[in-house]
Motif scaffolding. Structure first.
Motif, PDB file in Angstrom:
ATOM      1  N   GLN A 271     -29.685   6.060 -17.747  1.00 62.05           N
ATOM      2  CA  GLN A 271     -31.254   6.068 -17.917  1.00 62.05           C
ATOM      3  C   GLN A 271     -31.871   5.449 -19.572  1.00 62.05           C
ATOM      4  O   GLN A 271     -30.409   5.902 -20.311  1.00 62.05           O
ATOM      5  CB  GLN A 271     -32.173   7.709 -17.842  1.00 62.05           C
ATOM      6  CG  GLN A 271     -32.284   7.647 -16.894  1.00 62.05           C
ATOM      7  CD  GLN A 271     -32.475   8.910 -16.271  1.00 62.05           C
ATOM      8  OE1 GLN A 271     -34.081   9.355 -15.385  1.00 62.05           O
ATOM      9  NE2 GLN A 271     -32.464   9.698 -17.276  1.00 62.05           N
ATOM     10  N   GLY A 272     -32.376   5.322 -19.802  1.00 59.95           N
ATOM     11  CA  GLY A 272     -32.746   4.403 -21.272  1.00 59.95           C
ATOM     12  C   GLY A 272     -31.696   3.769 -22.260  1.00 59.95           C
ATOM     13  O   GLY A 272     -31.080   3.369 -23.208  1.00 59.95           O
ATOM     14  N   GLY A 273     -31.213   2.844 -20.449  1.00 64.72           N
ATOM     15  CA  GLY A 273     -30.511   2.072 -20.935  1.00 64.72           C
ATOM     16  C   GLY A 273     -28.920   2.131 -21.144  1.00 64.72           C
ATOM     17  O   GLY A 273     -27.820   1.245 -21.320  1.00 64.72           O
ATOM     18  N   ALA A 274     -28.689   3.730 -20.626  1.00 60.99           N
ATOM     19  CA  ALA A 274     -27.730   4.050 -20.404  1.00 60.99           C
ATOM     20  C   ALA A 274     -26.574   3.573 -19.326  1.00 60.99           C
ATOM     21  O   ALA A 274     -27.006   3.293 -18.513  1.00 60.99           O
ATOM     22  CB  ALA A 274     -27.207   5.764 -20.506  1.00 60.99           C
TER      23      ALA A 274
ATOM     24  N   SER B 236     -29.416   8.508 -21.194  1.00 57.40           N
ATOM     25  CA  SER B 236     -29.428   9.680 -20.953  1.00 57.40           C
ATOM     26  C   SER B 236     -28.126   9.450 -19.749  1.00 57.40           C
ATOM     27  O   SER B 236     -28.506   8.487 -18.716  1.00 57.40           O
ATOM     28  CB  SER B 236     -30.001  11.072 -21.223  1.00 57.40           C
ATOM     29  OG  SER B 236     -31.254   9.958 -20.065  1.00 57.40           O
ATOM     30  N   VAL B 237     -28.451  10.381 -19.091  1.00 59.09           N
ATOM     31  CA  VAL B 237     -27.686  10.197 -17.580  1.00 59.09           C
ATOM     32  C   VAL B 237     -28.371  11.096 -16.882  1.00 59.09           C
ATOM     33  O   VAL B 237     -27.931  12.245 -17.435  1.00 59.09           O
ATOM     34  CB  VAL B 237     -25.814  10.161 -17.630  1.00 59.09           C
ATOM     35  CG1 VAL B 237     -25.436  10.471 -16.081  1.00 59.09           C
ATOM     36  CG2 VAL B 237     -25.547   9.550 -18.966  1.00 59.09           C
ATOM     37  N   LEU B 238     -29.123  10.619 -15.579  1.00 56.64           N
ATOM     38  CA  LEU B 238     -29.835  11.987 -14.602  1.00 56.64           C
ATOM     39  C   LEU B 238     -27.936  12.434 -13.719  1.00 56.64           C
ATOM     40  O   LEU B 238     -28.149  11.322 -12.943  1.00 56.64           O
ATOM     41  CB  LEU B 238     -30.439  11.227 -14.148  1.00 56.64           C
ATOM     42  CG  LEU B 238     -31.373  12.278 -12.682  1.00 56.64           C
ATOM     43  CD1 LEU B 238     -32.032  13.166 -13.156  1.00 56.64           C
ATOM     44  CD2 LEU B 238     -32.303  11.064 -12.194  1.00 56.64           C
ATOM     45  N   LEU B 239     -27.941  13.491 -13.023  1.00 59.16           N
ATOM     46  CA  LEU B 239     -27.058  14.416 -12.471  1.00 59.16           C
ATOM     47  C   LEU B 239     -27.805  15.048 -11.587  1.00 59.16           C
ATOM     48  O   LEU B 239     -28.973  14.916 -11.378  1.00 59.16           O
ATOM     49  CB  LEU B 239     -25.822  15.145 -13.173  1.00 59.16           C
ATOM     50  CG  LEU B 239     -25.399  14.525 -14.739  1.00 59.16           C
ATOM     51  CD1 LEU B 239     -24.313  15.945 -14.664  1.00 59.16           C
ATOM     52  CD2 LEU B 239     -24.420  13.422 -13.781  1.00 59.16           C
TER      53      LEU B 239
END
Length: 488
Positions: A367-370, A408-411
């Motif tokens: 997320q956010g370009g990650a 960020s990373v959404l798990l």
């Protein structure tokens, strides 16, 4: 209905309203007929003298009463009699004469019945009178005969109540055979002083409900109720008619009659629907009552419809599965933070020992370009063996020179295995904190200096350097050196 005004004296005029041939599945209710009685109104005299001054005061107000038949329908067999009771709702406190009207129906004439008076007289204190209708026995087959009783023009302060008409149905009784031998001469004649038959308790009969449903291959219980103890043996004829294409092959269990003994008020009809392969979703059975015995009348639910539900054939099979302990899985926290160049431990927990091997699929979404270049360490799944309730995912954030503060990373969890459901924290967000690159150290650049000679007695001098800062800003650094005596 409007009545025409005329000068004729025609006090017995009335209009009988009824229903014609009814369509399928439509039957008559309690009031299958209505009588509109036309009251004869005498024309007002034109030569009436004005009242004198000494006219007597008006009579006292009459007690208002209503008159009605005790029941709306009665039954009498040929050669027998039926008691039809007429009731006032309260003491009239005067003499009241109630005119009675009669009309033969279904071909009935005055030769087929008798006993209907032209009027009934109620004295003060009386609230009930009885009409004894007798049906003549004959050899004719006339099953539809009946007598419609009603009220004529009622006196002042008397109005009709709920049952303003009563139908007395005459049951056709087959004539006795004519070739019966006469009784022997020594037969003792019956006594003439036999006690009169006690008055029968009036009861109503009805179905408990107006509609029922039964699936093919199953049964439905249809209950029939009397409103009170009949205090005698009562036989209620039952009728059944298939509707929507239903025939006797589609159902069974409808009896020809139900017998209530003294003390009994409920009976059950068990209607069974036949299972077949045909698609016949509109089938039903219409239940009703036949000709009811004396002093038995229909109640509210005089009919009941049993709808047959079409049940398609199904194939059933069993899958052999082991009993799985139900568990829930969740992330320990809903959010985590990791700096670029560092790692964070994300814990995944089961609420109890699964008592088996459980594989939990893990999903990840940048997320956010990650992208995958910005983090690592997220597995495709976690395996919990029996006895294990916690696993850790080590998420590492890549250090780079880019300014990407919103990454960020959404798990989350993928499709869970049998017996496993998500707990409260079904997702976790790992925020990647942006760490700026270090600033290069400043490089001093010597500048021309000014030297001072220090005498033998000691002293000080100053050296000047010009320092160039990488961002292009010049600064002046002054350094003072102290020299001890005898040294340079």
């Amino acid at each position: 209905v409007s009545a025409s005004a005329d000068a004729a004296s025609d006090a017995n005029e009335s209009v009988l309203l009824g229903f014609g041939a009814l369509p399928p599945a439509v039957t008559e209710g309690t009031n299958g007929q209505a009588v509109v009685t036309i009251l004869d109104v005498a024309p007002a005299p034109t030569d009436v003298a004005p009242p004198s001054a000494d006219v007597a005061p008006p009579p006292p107000t009459l007690v208002a009463v209503t008159v009605h038949f005790e029941q709306a329908s009665y039954t009498v067999g040929e050669g027998s009699s039926a008691e039809v009771r007429v009731q006032l709702n309260q003491d009239p406190d005067r003499t009241v004469v109630i005119p009675i009207t009669e009309m033969g129906q279904g071909g009935a004439t005055e030769d087929d019945y008798s006993g209907v008076p032209a009027s009934l007289t109620f004295n003060a204190g009386e609230t009930e009178k009885t009409i004894t209708v007798s049906a003549s026995a004959d050899a004719a087959s006339d099953a539809n005969e009946s007598v419609l009783l009603g009220f004529g023009s009622l006196p002042q302060a008397v109005t009709e109540g709920a049952n303003d008409q009563a139908v007395v149905t005459i049951l056709d009784v087959a004539p006795a055979p004519t070739d019966v031998a006469p009784p022997p001469a020594d037969v003792v004649p019956p006594p003439t002083d036999v006690a009169p038959t006690p008055s029968l308790v009036p009861v109503t009969v009805q179905f408990e409900r107006a509609s029922y449903t039964v699936g093919e291959g199953s049964s439905a219980e249809v209950r029939v109720h009397l409103n009170q103890d009949p205090d005698r043996r009562v036989v209620i004829p039952i009728t059944g008619m298939g509707q929507g294409g239903a025939t006797e092959d589609d159902y069974s269990g409808v009896p020809g009659s139900l017998t209530f003994s003294a003390g009994e008020t409920e009976k059950t009809i068990t209607v069974s629907a036949t299972a077949d392969a045909a698609s016949d979703g509109n089938e039903s059975i219409l239940l009703g009552f036949g000709a009811l015995p004396q002093r038995v009348a229909e109640g509210t639910n005089a009919q009941a419809v049993v709808t047959i539900t079409n049940v398609p054939a199904v194939t059933v099979q069993f899958n052999r599965t082991s009993h799985a302990v139900p568990v829930t899985v969740q992330f320990e926290q809903a959010s985590y933070t990791v700096d670029e160049g560092s790692s964070a431990e994300v814990r995944v927990q089961l609420n109890q020992d699964p008592d088996r091997t459980v594989v939990i699929p893990i999903t990840e979404t940048g997320q956010g370009g990650a992208t995958e270049d910005d983090y690592s360490g997220v597995p495709g799944s976690l395996t919990f063996d029996a006895g294990e309730t916690e696993k850790a995912i080590t998420v590492s954030a890549t250090a780079d020179a880019a300014s990407d503060a919103n990454e960020s990373v959404l798990l989350g969890f993928g499709p869970l295995p049998q017996g496993v459901t998500e707990g409260t924290n079904g997702q976790a967000v790992v925020k990647v904190s942006d760490v700026p690159a270090p600033v290069p150290a400043a490089t001093p650049t010597p500048a021309p200096t000014t030297a001072e000679t220090v005498g033998t007695g000691g002293g000080s001098f100053r050296l000047l350097w010009l320092i160039l800062i990488p961002v292009g800003v010049a600064a002046l650094l002054v350094v003072t050196l102290y020299v001890r005596r005898g040294r340079r």
